[in-house]
Design a protein around this motif. Structure first.
Motif, PDB file in Angstrom:
ATOM      1  N   SER A  85       0.849  -1.198   0.000  1.00 46.12           N
ATOM      2  CA  SER A  85       0.000   0.000   0.000  1.00 46.12           C
ATOM      3  C   SER A  85       0.881   1.242   0.000  1.00 46.12           C
ATOM      4  O   SER A  85       2.055   1.203   0.389  1.00 46.12           O
ATOM      5  CB  SER A  85      -0.931   0.023   1.218  1.00 46.12           C
ATOM      6  N   HIS A 128      -4.081   6.551   4.255  1.00 48.97           N
ATOM      7  CA  HIS A 128      -4.047   5.590   3.148  1.00 48.97           C
ATOM      8  C   HIS A 128      -4.303   6.297   1.821  1.00 48.97           C
ATOM      9  O   HIS A 128      -5.237   7.095   1.694  1.00 48.97           O
ATOM     10  CB  HIS A 128      -5.102   4.510   3.371  1.00 48.97           C
ATOM     11  N   ASP A 178      -3.421  -1.931  -0.405  1.00 43.17           N
ATOM     12  CA  ASP A 178      -4.014  -2.787   0.633  1.00 43.17           C
ATOM     13  C   ASP A 178      -4.429  -1.940   1.826  1.00 43.17           C
ATOM     14  O   ASP A 178      -3.606  -1.561   2.666  1.00 43.17           O
ATOM     15  CB  ASP A 178      -2.988  -3.840   1.036  1.00 43.17           C
ATOM     16  N   GLY A 200      -6.173  -2.760   4.412  1.00 41.08           N
ATOM     17  CA  GLY A 200      -5.997  -3.456   5.688  1.00 41.08           C
ATOM     18  C   GLY A 200      -4.591  -3.335   6.215  1.00 41.08           C
ATOM     19  O   GLY A 200      -4.365  -3.208   7.425  1.00 41.08           O
ATOM     20  N   ALA A 224      -4.313   0.207   7.643  1.00 43.85           N
ATOM     21  CA  ALA A 224      -5.100   0.343   8.873  1.00 43.85           C
ATOM     22  C   ALA A 224      -4.426  -0.365  10.041  1.00 43.85           C
ATOM     23  O   ALA A 224      -4.412   0.133  11.172  1.00 43.85           O
ATOM     24  CB  ALA A 224      -6.510  -0.218   8.651  1.00 43.85           C
ATOM     25  N   ALA A 225      -3.856  -1.561   9.767  1.00 45.36           N
ATOM     26  CA  ALA A 225      -3.183  -2.295  10.835  1.00 45.36           C
ATOM     27  C   ALA A 225      -1.968  -1.519  11.345  1.00 45.36           C
ATOM     28  O   ALA A 225      -1.704  -1.467  12.557  1.00 45.36           O
ATOM     29  CB  ALA A 225      -2.761  -3.676  10.328  1.00 45.36           C
TER      30      ALA A 225
END
Length: 819
Positions: A63, A142, A146, A148, A151-152
């Motif tokens: 990402s 973001h 990706d 996720g 965010a993680a």
């Protein structure tokens, strides 16, 4: 063109399309401020997302993340792009190829890029080792790929920040303090760095990080607006200069002001200072709260459990009626009723300053919201509490800032609004006008034991420059304001008159001492008439020193202090009933007579250099702040057979040797009985600009050549200037030469105000020689980049010039300086 149109244009045309859309966005006159920053961030987001999508080929586990200022969406026209390419570590080769496809188009457009390629584990590890990286990741946003994965990382970084807050926040506080020490305070700088200086954008970001820790929070009122204002100024600065700069240089301020629709550069600086003051005060409050929370957490759990169900009981110590100390701050007592006690704001402020403690944010806001206005005139207690606050020394500053942050100062003193955050465009001044007034009160507090009425001294210190918010001479305007304020706060008519006199003449002593001949009875009488009484003179002496010390290091020295003390001693004698003696021809000292005879015998100049670190034995002592070891300069005695051209020759030789002239006296000295002729004696005070003093023999050799015409001083000075040209800055104001009316019965006094430069006195000396006048004495004063010189000139027979001739000489001098 709407933001959607701009985005579509960028997406449809690749990098070239993005560049064109970006240019159109930045040149749109109708959009500026937050809307333009958001649109620029959105446009850039879409372009980078397009590059990312074209380069991944469906690759998973990667990402693109914006961090730092770009992560916050705060893109100024020339901001760099802070980007993180985040990946799961499964295909390093593919990630490296993707990075090339992302970074090179950015570089090709000439945009600055701060980039990194990391896995989430690497990002967290780097953040744990580098505080600046951690701060940037707190604003991670973001962009593509990706979601996720991004965010993680955001969740983990934020959790790390909160878990490590007791360790990281002190580190952040130290980082802010070190930067402030290096860059200075934004609210006082004439050429501030909008980002790095204290109270700038970096400090605003640090406050966001503190809030994200959940350990403490900054006062939010006005903070977002202050940040927006600084960002708007930075946007305009980028557009005006075409560079990625955060320093608001003097030469760009008018253009930046025009870009923002402001009246002038002063209006711009005032807005910047107001914003910086909000951020600085919020930082002070926030870091105090961080310290309080960390201290409370350091108490052992077992001890905490013993206190009131696990919560510590705050100890409250009385300080004054309605005012207590609690946990290192001054707060209001539980029984305090600000709505019934109009003196409480001043009482609380005085108690806090006397105790050397800050006023709590909650207390100041409650006072601002509920306290009744004081009646006019103020009750005696209110006036006494104001004097106590002003007389508390250094702690007064932080208490005053707290009152000002909540608008209490302008409610107490409405005239304060005109000087609040007002810039002073003079390099001698370290502070804005309002802060200078408080600094003067702080300095004056140290002189309280020197005067009979310290209350009048402290209030005069607070008000002496209050007229700077009005047109015209600020001393004249300030006199009227001071009289009105004094009456309003409860001083009687006589005290109000003294305060008005102090404000009107707060520059009188230092200007007279450094620019006038103190041996001239007219000088001393004029000061005595203006001051009026010995007690007022005593107050004015202390105010003069406090004012100069609060201005900056260039405004006061042992030399200036000794001159002012000498003047005060003479004026005190006149006020006590002893008229100043008419100046008689001073008998030459043995050394002067020896030099004169030697000059006559040899037919050339003879000189002697003598260092002096103390005032002469018969002069008044220097003020208490003067460092006894600080040299007052070096006495330069020169005897030369009476001839034309001596003043420019001596001044030119001294300029060649980088010697600064502080005072210059010239007189004709008769020779001993039986010897025909006269010798010109020069008694000057000089100091080396840097390095050590030259040898007397070298000075004499150059002076001999200057007098016989074999030394081209003007050419030598021009060669030196050409070899070491000065940096070009703001164009200084033109020189001004005036005739001081009725300044002396013995000579005509011509005042010169000009930009200081090597050889200035040489040029003035040549112009005076060309005008055919004789210089009796010169009083030279340099404040920062400004030279203020006074020349006592006469005709050849030793009488003052007629008015028309004096005006003509002044015009000739001014024209020579403008040439």
């Amino acid at each position: 063109m709407t933001s959607t149109d701009v985005t579509e244009e960028a997406e449809g045309s690749g990098p070239g399309g993005y560049a064109a859309a970006r240019l159109r966005l930045l040149t749109e006159g109708a959009r500026s401020g937050p809307p333009r920053r958001r649109a620029l961030a959105g446009l850039t987001d879409d372009w980078l997302a397009g590059l990312f999508g074209a380069g991944t080929g469906g690759q998973a586990g990667v990402s693109l993340v914006a961090v730092g200022g770009y992560g916050r969406g705060e893109l100024s026209p020339r901001s760099d792009l802070d980007l993180l390419l985040l990946h799961d570590g499964r295909d390093d080769k593919a990630v490296a190829a993707l990075a090339d496809r992302l970074w090179y188009p950015v570089w090709d457009l000439g945009l600055d890029l701060d980039h990194s390629v990391r896995t989430p584990q690497q990002a967290r590890k780097t953040a744990g080792e580098d505080l600046k990286v951690h701060l940037g990741l707190l604003d991670a946003r973001h962009l593509a790929g990706d979601l996720g994965l991004t965010a993680a990382l955001r969740t983990a970084v934020l959790a790390d920040w909160r878990n490590q807050a007791p360790k990281r926040l002190p580190e952040l506080r130290d980082l802010c303090a070190e930067r402030a020490e290096r860059q200075g305070e934004l609210q006082f700088l004439l050429e501030p760095d909008l980002k790095e200086a204290r109270g700038g954008l970096r400090d605003a970001t640090a406050l966001r990080a503190v809030a994200a820790s959940w350990l403490a929070d900054a006062p939010r009122e006005g903070l977002a607006e202050a940040r927006r204002r600084l960002l708007d100024v930075r946007d305009a600065l980028h557009l005006a200069t075409g560079r990625a700069t955060d320093r608001l240089a003097l030469q760009e301020q008018d253009q930046v002001a025009a870009e923002l629709g402001l009246l002038d550069a002063d209006a711009l600086l005032r807005q910047v200072y107001e914003a910086a003051r909000v951020i600085s005060y919020a930082g002070d409050v926030t870091w105090r709260e961080v310290g309080r929370v960390l201290r409370s957490r350091s108490v052992r759990p077992r001890l905490r459990a013993m206190m009131n169900g696990g919560k510590p009981v705050a100890e409250r110590s009385p300080l004054a009626e309605g005012v207590v100390e609690q946990d290192g701050e001054v707060v209001l007592a539980r029984a305090a009723r600000p709505e019934r006690d109009p003196v409480l704001p001043l009482r609380a402020a005085a108690a806090a300053a006397q105790a050397g403690l800050p006023l709590s944010l909650h207390a100041v806001r409650r006072l601002a919201a509920t306290a009744r206005p004081l009646p006019t005139p103020w009750p005696a207690e209110a006036r006494e509490q104001l004097v106590t606050l002003l007389g508390s020394g250094r702690p007064t500053v932080q208490v005053w800032e707290a009152l000002e942050a909540e608008g209490l100062v302008t409610r107490l003193l409405p005239d304060w609004e005109r000087v609040r955050c007002r810039p002073q465009r003079n390099a001698v001044h370290l502070w804005t006008v309002d802060r200078h007034l408080i600094e003067t009160a702080v300095r004056a507090a140290g002189f309280a034991r020197r005067v009979h009425r310290p209350d009048l001294l402290l209030v005069a210190a607070l008000l002496h420059d209050i007229g700077k918010g009005w047109p015209g001479d600020h001393s004249v305007a300030g006199e009227t304001i001071a009289r009105d304020v004094a009456t309003r706060i409860g001083f009687d008519r006589a005290d109000a008159a003294v305060l008005a006199t102090l404000v009107r003449h707060h520059l009188l002593l230092v200007e007279t001492a450094t620019r006038r001949d103190l041996d001239d009875p007219a000088t001393v009488r004029a000061v005595a008439e203006a001051v009026g009484t010995e007690h007022t003179l005593e107050l004015l002496h202390a105010l003069t020193e406090a004012d100069a010390l609060a201005t900056g290091p260039a405004a006061w020295s042992s030399w200036r202090g000794s001159l002012v003390a000498d003047l005060v001693k003479r004026v005190a004698g006149v006020l006590a009933g002893d008229p100043p003696a008419e100046p008689a021809a001073a008998a030459p000292t043995a050394e002067q007579e020896r030099l004169a005879v030697e000059a006559f015998r040899t037919g050339g100049p003879v000189l002697a250099l003598r260092a002096q670190t103390e005032p002469p034995a018969d002069s008044a002592p220097a003020p208490s702040s003067a460092d006894g070891s600080e040299p007052l300069g070096v006495e330069l005695l020169i005897a030369v057979p009476d001839q034309a051209g001596v003043l420019p020759a001596v001044a030119g030789v001294l300029a060649m040797h980088r010697l600064t002239v502080r005072t210059a006296e010239l007189r004709s000295l008769p020779l001993p009985d039986g010897v025909d002729g006269s010798v010109l004696l020069l008694d000057w005070r000089v100091a080396a600009q840097y390095g050590s003093l030259p040898q007397a023999a070298r000075l004499r050799a150059d002076l001999v050549r200057a007098l016989d015409g074999s030394l081209d001083i003007a050419g030598r000075l021009a060669e030196r200037d050409a070899a070491h040209p000065r940096r070009r800055g703001v164009e200084p104001p033109p020189p001004r030469v005036t005739v001081a009316p009725a300044a002396s019965r013995l000579a005509t006094v011509i005042e010169v105000r000009a930009q200081d430069a090597p050889g200035l006195l040489f040029r003035l000396g040549r112009a005076l020689e060309a005008a055919g006048v004789r210089v009796r004495s010169a009083h030279v004063s340099t404040l920062g980049a400004n030279a203020v010189d006074a020349f006592y000139v006469t005709r050849g027979e030793g009488v003052p010039l007629p008015r028309e001739d004096a005006a003509s000489v002044a015009r000739e001098l001014e024209e020579s300086l403008r040439a």
